[in-house]
Motif scaffolding. Structure first.
Motif, PDB file in Angstrom:
ATOM      1  N   GLY A  71      23.992 -48.762  64.971  1.00  0.00           N
ATOM      2  CA  GLY A  71      23.269 -49.374  66.082  1.00  0.00           C
ATOM      3  C   GLY A  71      24.171 -49.834  67.206  1.00  0.00           C
ATOM      4  N   THR A  72      25.407 -50.188  66.865  1.00  0.00           N
ATOM      5  CA  THR A  72      26.374 -50.636  67.858  1.00  0.00           C
ATOM      6  C   THR A  72      27.022 -49.458  68.596  1.00  0.00           C
ATOM      7  OG1 THR A  72      26.869 -52.566  66.500  1.00  0.00           O
ATOM      8  CG2 THR A  72      28.476 -52.005  68.180  1.00  0.00           C
ATOM      9  N   LEU A  73      27.308 -48.394  67.860  1.00  0.00           N
ATOM     10  CA  LEU A  73      28.090 -47.289  68.418  1.00  0.00           C
ATOM     11  C   LEU A  73      27.260 -46.120  68.957  1.00  0.00           C
ATOM     12  CD1 LEU A  73      30.871 -47.079  65.682  1.00  0.00           C
ATOM     13  CD2 LEU A  73      31.090 -48.023  67.977  1.00  0.00           C
ATOM     14  N   TYR A  74      26.029 -45.963  68.483  1.00  0.00           N
ATOM     15  CA  TYR A  74      25.278 -44.751  68.787  1.00  0.00           C
ATOM     16  C   TYR A  74      23.867 -45.058  69.263  1.00  0.00           C
ATOM     17  CZ  TYR A  74      28.995 -42.816  65.916  1.00  0.00           C
ATOM     18  OH  TYR A  74      30.216 -42.494  65.400  1.00  0.00           O
ATOM     19  N   THR A  75      23.308 -44.083  69.955  1.00  0.00           N
ATOM     20  CA  THR A  75      21.877 -44.085  70.257  1.00  0.00           C
ATOM     21  C   THR A  75      21.269 -42.955  69.435  1.00  0.00           C
ATOM     22  OG1 THR A  75      22.096 -42.501  72.066  1.00  0.00           O
ATOM     23  CG2 THR A  75      22.319 -44.851  72.630  1.00  0.00           C
ATOM     24  N   ALA A  76      19.958 -42.904  69.371  1.00  0.00           N
ATOM     25  CA  ALA A  76      19.304 -41.815  68.651  1.00  0.00           C
ATOM     26  C   ALA A  76      19.717 -40.467  69.252  1.00  0.00           C
ATOM     27  CB  ALA A  76      17.790 -41.984  68.695  1.00  0.00           C
ATOM     28  N   GLU A  77      19.867 -40.450  70.560  1.00  0.00           N
ATOM     29  CA  GLU A  77      20.249 -39.197  71.230  1.00  0.00           C
ATOM     30  C   GLU A  77      21.667 -38.767  70.861  1.00  0.00           C
ATOM     31  OE1 GLU A  77      20.996 -37.449  75.687  1.00  0.00           O
ATOM     32  OE2 GLU A  77      19.556 -39.085  75.456  1.00  0.00           O
ATOM     33  N   THR A  78      22.614 -39.695  70.857  1.00  0.00           N
ATOM     34  CA  THR A  78      23.999 -39.309  70.540  1.00  0.00           C
ATOM     35  C   THR A  78      24.156 -38.928  69.075  1.00  0.00           C
ATOM     36  OG1 THR A  78      24.668 -41.617  70.198  1.00  0.00           O
ATOM     37  CG2 THR A  78      25.048 -40.667  72.390  1.00  0.00           C
ATOM     38  N   LEU A  79      23.361 -39.507  68.207  1.00  0.00           N
ATOM     39  CA  LEU A  79      23.405 -39.094  66.800  1.00  0.00           C
ATOM     40  C   LEU A  79      22.927 -37.654  66.644  1.00  0.00           C
ATOM     41  CD1 LEU A  79      22.118 -42.248  64.886  1.00  0.00           C
ATOM     42  CD2 LEU A  79      24.398 -41.246  64.748  1.00  0.00           C
ATOM     43  N   GLN A  80      21.989 -37.245  67.473  1.00  0.00           N
ATOM     44  CA  GLN A  80      21.401 -35.913  67.342  1.00  0.00           C
ATOM     45  C   GLN A  80      22.101 -34.844  68.167  1.00  0.00           C
ATOM     46  OE1 GLN A  80      17.175 -36.122  68.004  1.00  0.00           O
ATOM     47  NE2 GLN A  80      17.052 -38.081  66.946  1.00  0.00           N
ATOM     48  N   THR A  81      22.896 -35.235  69.160  1.00  0.00           N
ATOM     49  CA  THR A  81      23.432 -34.230  70.080  1.00  0.00           C
ATOM     50  C   THR A  81      24.954 -34.113  70.091  1.00  0.00           C
ATOM     51  OG1 THR A  81      23.427 -35.813  71.907  1.00  0.00           O
ATOM     52  CG2 THR A  81      21.451 -34.444  71.643  1.00  0.00           C
ATOM     53  N   THR A  82      25.662 -34.976  69.377  1.00  0.00           N
ATOM     54  CA  THR A  82      27.121 -34.902  69.389  1.00  0.00           C
ATOM     55  C   THR A  82      27.643 -34.530  68.004  1.00  0.00           C
ATOM     56  OG1 THR A  82      27.442 -37.234  68.824  1.00  0.00           O
ATOM     57  CG2 THR A  82      27.262 -36.693  71.183  1.00  0.00           C
ATOM     58  N   GLY A  83      28.823 -33.949  67.975  1.00  0.00           N
ATOM     59  CA  GLY A  83      29.443 -33.608  66.696  1.00  0.00           C
ATOM     60  C   GLY A  83      29.681 -34.829  65.832  1.00  0.00           C
ATOM     61  N   ARG A  84      30.127 -35.906  66.461  1.00  0.00           N
ATOM     62  CA  ARG A  84      30.354 -37.156  65.727  1.00  0.00           C
ATOM     63  C   ARG A  84      29.032 -37.682  65.152  1.00  0.00           C
ATOM     64  NH1 ARG A  84      34.701 -40.764  65.514  1.00  0.00           N
ATOM     65  NH2 ARG A  84      34.084 -42.932  65.250  1.00  0.00           N
ATOM     66  N   GLY A  85      27.973 -37.614  65.947  1.00  0.00           N
ATOM     67  CA  GLY A  85      26.658 -38.041  65.466  1.00  0.00           C
ATOM     68  C   GLY A  85      26.185 -37.199  64.299  1.00  0.00           C
ATOM     69  N   HIS A  86      26.439 -35.895  64.351  1.00  0.00           N
ATOM     70  CA  HIS A  86      26.054 -35.010  63.248  1.00  0.00           C
ATOM     71  C   HIS A  86      26.816 -35.365  61.971  1.00  0.00           C
ATOM     72  CE1 HIS A  86      24.730 -31.766  66.338  1.00  0.00           C
ATOM     73  NE2 HIS A  86      23.791 -32.682  66.154  1.00  0.00           N
TER      74      HIS A  86
END
Length: 145
Positions: A71-86
């Protein structure tokens, strides 16, 4: 000054290390010792119970600390669209697989002990080997982060 983020990261890292390391120790030392009848049923039950407590605590601490970190480092979008989020989402999935695999391993290890510790450990072995593989995958993903 220590922040909530630092505390969450420390708790998260500590319990992740204890849980994955404990899984590898049980799988690589305890189960083989019990299968060779070097560990009595009472000893196996005691170790399994203690490791179960660690597993439950780790699941809870990782859930809350990981939720705070995500919740501090990511948004729902960054979890779904970035390699780190994946990689984070893959870790969440593997975390769930590890919890379920260990649950069934514990059921085999401590369930019906009519055949003794060797029989219980033999029944639990595939589950703990699978959990070891998942633990190693989690450590690799954590290293990639």
């Amino acid at each position: 000054m220590t922040t909530g983020f630092d505390v969450a990261m420390t708790i998260h890292t500590l319990f992740a290390a204890l849980w994955t390391g404990g899984t590898l120790v049980v799988s690589g030392a305890v189960v083989p010792a019990a299968r060779r009848e070097l560990l009595p049923t009472d000893g196996l039950t005691l170790i399994a119970r203690r490791f179960w407590y660690l597993t439950v605590a780790s699941v809870l601490f990782l859930l809350f600390s990981g939720g705070h970190l995500a919740g501090t480092l990511y948004t729902a979008e960054t979890l779904q669209t970035t390699g780190r989020g994946h990689r984070i989402l893959a870790m969440v999935g593997l975390w769930l697989v590890l919890a379920v695999t260990l649950f069934f391993g514990f059921r085999r290890l401590t369930g019906s002990q009519s055949g003794g510790a060797a029989t219980a450990a033999t029944k639990a072995r595939p589950w703990f080997l699978g959990a070891s593989g998942v633990s190693i995958a989690l450590l690799v993903l954590a290293g990639l982060l």
